[in-house]
Design a protein around this motif. Structure first.
Motif, PDB file in Angstrom:
ATOM      1  N   GLN A 117       8.182  -3.602  18.179  1.00  0.00           N
ATOM      2  CA  GLN A 117       7.738  -2.296  18.658  1.00  0.00           C
ATOM      3  C   GLN A 117       6.426  -1.856  18.028  1.00  0.00           C
ATOM      4  O   GLN A 117       5.668  -1.089  18.639  1.00  0.00           O
ATOM      5  CB  GLN A 117       8.811  -1.238  18.374  1.00  0.00           C
ATOM      6  CG  GLN A 117      10.108  -1.424  19.149  1.00  0.00           C
ATOM      7  CD  GLN A 117      11.042  -0.244  18.970  1.00  0.00           C
ATOM      8  OE1 GLN A 117      10.638   0.832  18.551  1.00  0.00           O
ATOM      9  NE2 GLN A 117      12.322  -0.451  19.295  1.00  0.00           N
ATOM     10  N   HIS A 118       6.166  -2.343  16.795  1.00  0.00           N
ATOM     11  CA  HIS A 118       4.970  -1.901  16.073  1.00  0.00           C
ATOM     12  C   HIS A 118       4.234  -3.120  15.503  1.00  0.00           C
ATOM     13  O   HIS A 118       4.232  -3.351  14.286  1.00  0.00           O
ATOM     14  CB  HIS A 118       5.359  -0.940  14.937  1.00  0.00           C
ATOM     15  CG  HIS A 118       6.162   0.231  15.393  1.00  0.00           C
ATOM     16  ND1 HIS A 118       5.616   1.281  16.112  1.00  0.00           N
ATOM     17  CD2 HIS A 118       7.468   0.528  15.234  1.00  0.00           C
ATOM     18  CE1 HIS A 118       6.554   2.174  16.366  1.00  0.00           C
ATOM     19  NE2 HIS A 118       7.686   1.737  15.857  1.00  0.00           N
ATOM     20  N   PRO A 119       3.593  -3.900  16.356  1.00  0.00           N
ATOM     21  CA  PRO A 119       2.956  -5.138  15.892  1.00  0.00           C
ATOM     22  C   PRO A 119       1.785  -4.913  14.938  1.00  0.00           C
ATOM     23  O   PRO A 119       1.386  -5.842  14.230  1.00  0.00           O
ATOM     24  CB  PRO A 119       2.491  -5.799  17.201  1.00  0.00           C
ATOM     25  CG  PRO A 119       2.395  -4.671  18.183  1.00  0.00           C
ATOM     26  CD  PRO A 119       3.478  -3.721  17.811  1.00  0.00           C
ATOM     27  N   GLN A 120       1.244  -3.697  14.886  1.00  0.00           N
ATOM     28  CA  GLN A 120       0.114  -3.434  14.002  1.00  0.00           C
ATOM     29  C   GLN A 120       0.545  -3.113  12.571  1.00  0.00           C
ATOM     30  O   GLN A 120      -0.293  -2.958  11.687  1.00  0.00           O
ATOM     31  CB  GLN A 120      -0.720  -2.273  14.556  1.00  0.00           C
ATOM     32  CG  GLN A 120      -1.309  -2.535  15.923  1.00  0.00           C
ATOM     33  CD  GLN A 120      -2.131  -3.820  15.954  1.00  0.00           C
ATOM     34  OE1 GLN A 120      -2.981  -4.030  15.080  1.00  0.00           O
ATOM     35  NE2 GLN A 120      -1.867  -4.667  16.929  1.00  0.00           N
ATOM     36  N   ILE A 121       1.851  -2.985  12.356  1.00  0.00           N
ATOM     37  CA  ILE A 121       2.363  -2.752  11.002  1.00  0.00           C
ATOM     38  C   ILE A 121       2.679  -4.094  10.367  1.00  0.00           C
ATOM     39  O   ILE A 121       3.458  -4.881  10.906  1.00  0.00           O
ATOM     40  CB  ILE A 121       3.611  -1.849  11.025  1.00  0.00           C
ATOM     41  CG1 ILE A 121       3.249  -0.466  11.605  1.00  0.00           C
ATOM     42  CG2 ILE A 121       4.179  -1.695   9.616  1.00  0.00           C
ATOM     43  CD1 ILE A 121       4.427   0.477  11.701  1.00  0.00           C
ATOM     44  N   ASP A 122       2.064  -4.366   9.242  1.00  0.00           N
ATOM     45  CA  ASP A 122       2.202  -5.655   8.553  1.00  0.00           C
ATOM     46  C   ASP A 122       3.315  -5.548   7.512  1.00  0.00           C
ATOM     47  O   ASP A 122       3.112  -5.035   6.408  1.00  0.00           O
ATOM     48  CB  ASP A 122       0.873  -6.015   7.889  1.00  0.00           C
ATOM     49  CG  ASP A 122       0.914  -7.367   7.202  1.00  0.00           C
ATOM     50  OD1 ASP A 122       1.829  -8.150   7.509  1.00  0.00           O
ATOM     51  OD2 ASP A 122       0.047  -7.621   6.349  1.00  0.00           O
ATOM     52  N   VAL A 123       4.510  -6.026   7.867  1.00  0.00           N
ATOM     53  CA  VAL A 123       5.683  -5.875   7.000  1.00  0.00           C
ATOM     54  C   VAL A 123       5.817  -7.065   6.058  1.00  0.00           C
ATOM     55  O   VAL A 123       5.807  -8.214   6.489  1.00  0.00           O
ATOM     56  CB  VAL A 123       6.972  -5.720   7.834  1.00  0.00           C
ATOM     57  CG1 VAL A 123       8.167  -5.502   6.903  1.00  0.00           C
ATOM     58  CG2 VAL A 123       6.846  -4.558   8.814  1.00  0.00           C
ATOM     59  N   THR A 124       5.953  -6.772   4.775  1.00  0.00           N
ATOM     60  CA  THR A 124       6.268  -7.781   3.770  1.00  0.00           C
ATOM     61  C   THR A 124       7.703  -7.557   3.305  1.00  0.00           C
ATOM     62  O   THR A 124       8.070  -6.437   2.937  1.00  0.00           O
ATOM     63  CB  THR A 124       5.321  -7.672   2.559  1.00  0.00           C
ATOM     64  OG1 THR A 124       3.979  -7.893   2.992  1.00  0.00           O
ATOM     65  CG2 THR A 124       5.683  -8.704   1.492  1.00  0.00           C
ATOM     66  N   MET A 125       8.516  -8.603   3.330  1.00  0.00           N
ATOM     67  CA  MET A 125       9.917  -8.510   2.914  1.00  0.00           C
ATOM     68  C   MET A 125      10.067  -9.141   1.536  1.00  0.00           C
ATOM     69  O   MET A 125       9.769 -10.312   1.359  1.00  0.00           O
ATOM     70  CB  MET A 125      10.832  -9.205   3.925  1.00  0.00           C
ATOM     71  CG  MET A 125      10.764  -8.607   5.324  1.00  0.00           C
ATOM     72  SD  MET A 125      12.058  -9.234   6.435  1.00  0.00           S
ATOM     73  CE  MET A 125      11.556 -10.954   6.597  1.00  0.00           C
ATOM     74  N   ASN A 126      10.532  -8.355   0.582  1.00  0.00           N
ATOM     75  CA  ASN A 126      10.689  -8.829  -0.789  1.00  0.00           C
ATOM     76  C   ASN A 126      12.160  -8.795  -1.171  1.00  0.00           C
ATOM     77  O   ASN A 126      12.751  -7.727  -1.273  1.00  0.00           O
ATOM     78  CB  ASN A 126       9.862  -7.964  -1.751  1.00  0.00           C
ATOM     79  CG  ASN A 126       9.760  -8.586  -3.131  1.00  0.00           C
ATOM     80  OD1 ASN A 126      10.728  -9.127  -3.644  1.00  0.00           O
ATOM     81  ND2 ASN A 126       8.591  -8.493  -3.736  1.00  0.00           N
ATOM     82  N   ALA A 127      12.738  -9.962  -1.358  1.00  0.00           N
ATOM     83  CA  ALA A 127      14.145 -10.061  -1.777  1.00  0.00           C
ATOM     84  C   ALA A 127      14.190 -10.335  -3.268  1.00  0.00           C
ATOM     85  O   ALA A 127      14.693 -11.359  -3.728  1.00  0.00           O
ATOM     86  CB  ALA A 127      14.866 -11.153  -1.000  1.00  0.00           C
ATOM     87  N   ALA A 128      13.673  -9.399  -4.054  1.00  0.00           N
ATOM     88  CA  ALA A 128      13.604  -9.579  -5.506  1.00  0.00           C
ATOM     89  C   ALA A 128      14.971  -9.449  -6.136  1.00  0.00           C
ATOM     90  O   ALA A 128      15.792  -8.637  -5.716  1.00  0.00           O
ATOM     91  CB  ALA A 128      12.649  -8.554  -6.106  1.00  0.00           C
ATOM     92  N   ASN A 129      15.222 -10.258  -7.159  1.00  0.00           N
ATOM     93  CA  ASN A 129      16.480 -10.136  -7.898  1.00  0.00           C
ATOM     94  C   ASN A 129      16.504  -8.841  -8.708  1.00  0.00           C
ATOM     95  O   ASN A 129      17.526  -8.178  -8.820  1.00  0.00           O
ATOM     96  CB  ASN A 129      16.651 -11.332  -8.844  1.00  0.00           C
ATOM     97  CG  ASN A 129      16.937 -12.613  -8.093  1.00  0.00           C
ATOM     98  OD1 ASN A 129      17.576 -12.592  -7.058  1.00  0.00           O
ATOM     99  ND2 ASN A 129      16.465 -13.725  -8.615  1.00  0.00           N
ATOM    100  N   GLU A 130      15.332  -8.483  -9.265  1.00  0.00           N
ATOM    101  CA  GLU A 130      15.266  -7.226  -9.998  1.00  0.00           C
ATOM    102  C   GLU A 130      15.008  -6.089  -9.012  1.00  0.00           C
ATOM    103  O   GLU A 130      14.555  -6.304  -7.895  1.00  0.00           O
ATOM    104  CB  GLU A 130      14.157  -7.262 -11.045  1.00  0.00           C
ATOM    105  CG  GLU A 130      12.732  -7.244 -10.482  1.00  0.00           C
ATOM    106  CD  GLU A 130      12.230  -8.596 -10.033  1.00  0.00           C
ATOM    107  OE1 GLU A 130      11.040  -8.696  -9.696  1.00  0.00           O
ATOM    108  OE2 GLU A 130      13.044  -9.548  -9.990  1.00  0.00           O
ATOM    109  N   ILE A 131      15.301  -4.857  -9.434  1.00  0.00           N
ATOM    110  CA  ILE A 131      15.066  -3.691  -8.588  1.00  0.00           C
ATOM    111  C   ILE A 131      13.606  -3.284  -8.721  1.00  0.00           C
ATOM    112  O   ILE A 131      13.150  -2.880  -9.790  1.00  0.00           O
ATOM    113  CB  ILE A 131      15.990  -2.524  -8.983  1.00  0.00           C
ATOM    114  CG1 ILE A 131      17.449  -2.912  -8.744  1.00  0.00           C
ATOM    115  CG2 ILE A 131      15.646  -1.274  -8.190  1.00  0.00           C
ATOM    116  CD1 ILE A 131      18.442  -1.836  -9.128  1.00  0.00           C
TER     117      ILE A 131
END
Length: 296
Positions: A117-131
């Motif tokens: 829906q929002h291709p201009q938003i550059d999403v980075t997904m971070n699955a960090a073990n720490e908070i």
């Protein structure tokens, strides 16, 4: 001091306590950190850290440098937050952090549909073990499993959750009648969390007085794998246990309440268009599948 970036290395060493951990934090090599520190000390004509057997300790001059670095880091975070808060466009970077399991179950799908829906938003997904810290701008959005979200953050409760005890179908075949008895003398094995200690969960001790812990795990992914491997009875969130066709609920046990799922951001960013859009989109997606998390 003609290079402000040097203070970043000073602060990292002070926080980490040694060059190796500081290098890991900065994503550079040990030699880079050591070289930058030595060069800075040479230019200043003073030592900033005493090299002790148990780590690096700031000298009096080092304390002044650390204090200045801390102030500069806070100012940069504040500037970044204020600049981001002025953004009214549905475009630009968006950093989302959550536990790996949360991504695996639904969040990755939410991000994928949001990007459509929002291709201009550059999403980075971070699955960090720490908070990761929203206040330090290490992330823009955090999806967290908690009953006590940080009161200084802004967000919404996405869904409640329940949990239940599960066994694998193979485990049920092996132990048969012992799993349906109201009390049994058999030595039925369990998969425990390390926070419980080496004990059968208190809810089931009367039913399985001779129960024994077969293994102890320290995270939900590992515990799920151990239960699937027929190592014992294990308590899992309903979204995890009910979705697995190899698992069944322990007979005679009803689901109980588990931690909620919250979607959070820094309060100064609540009106940034892309952040506000993701908060609403993700909350609606979780609400639509709340039955999955409640075990209904």
């Amino acid at each position: 001091m003609d290079n402000w970036d040097d203070l970043k290395f000073v602060l990292a060493i002070a926080k980490a306590g040694n060059v190796t951990r500081a290098a890991r934090t900065l994503s550079v090599t040990h030699s880079t950190v050591s070289r930058r520190l030595s060069a800075l000390e040479d230019r200043l004509g003073t030592r900033l850290f005493d090299r002790l057997p148990d780590g690096f300790r700031p000298t009096a001059a080092g304390d002044l440098a650390v204090l200045a670095a801390t102030r500069m880091a806070a100012e940069l975070v504040d500037l970044d937050t204020r600049m981001t808060a002025r953004d009214a466009d549905l475009e630009g970077p968006l950093r989302v952090t959550a536990a790996q399991l949360i991504y695996q179950v639904q969040l990755a799908d939410i991000v994928a549909r949001f990007k459509e829906q929002h291709p201009q938003i550059d999403v980075t997904m971070n699955a960090a073990n720490e908070i990761l810290s929203l206040h330090r701008r290490e992330a823009d959005i955090a999806v967290r499993v908690t009953d006590k979200p940080d009161e200084t953050l802004f967000g919404r409760r996405a869904t409640g959750q329940n949990r239940c005890f599960y066994v694998s179908r193979e485990f049920a075949r092996r132990h048969g009648d012992a799993l349906v008895e109201t009390a049994t003398s058999r030595r039925v094995p369990f998969v425990a969390f390390k926070w419980w200690g080496n004990k059968v969960p208190k809810e089931l001790r009367a039913r399985f007085p001779n129960g024994e812990v077969a293994t102890v795990t320290d995270d939900m992914v590992t515990k799920h794998a151990a239960v699937r491997a027929a190592m014992g009875i294990g308590r899992l969130p309903c979204f995890l246990g009910d979705m697995d066709p190899d698992l069944i609920r322990l007979p005679g046990v009803e689901p109980s309440r588990y931690f909620d799922i919250w979607i959070l951001t820094h309060p100064d960013l609540r009106n940034v268009a892309r952040i506000r859009a993701f908060l609403r989109f993700a909350a609606d997606a979780y609400k639509a599948r709340s039955g999955l998390y409640l075990g209904e």
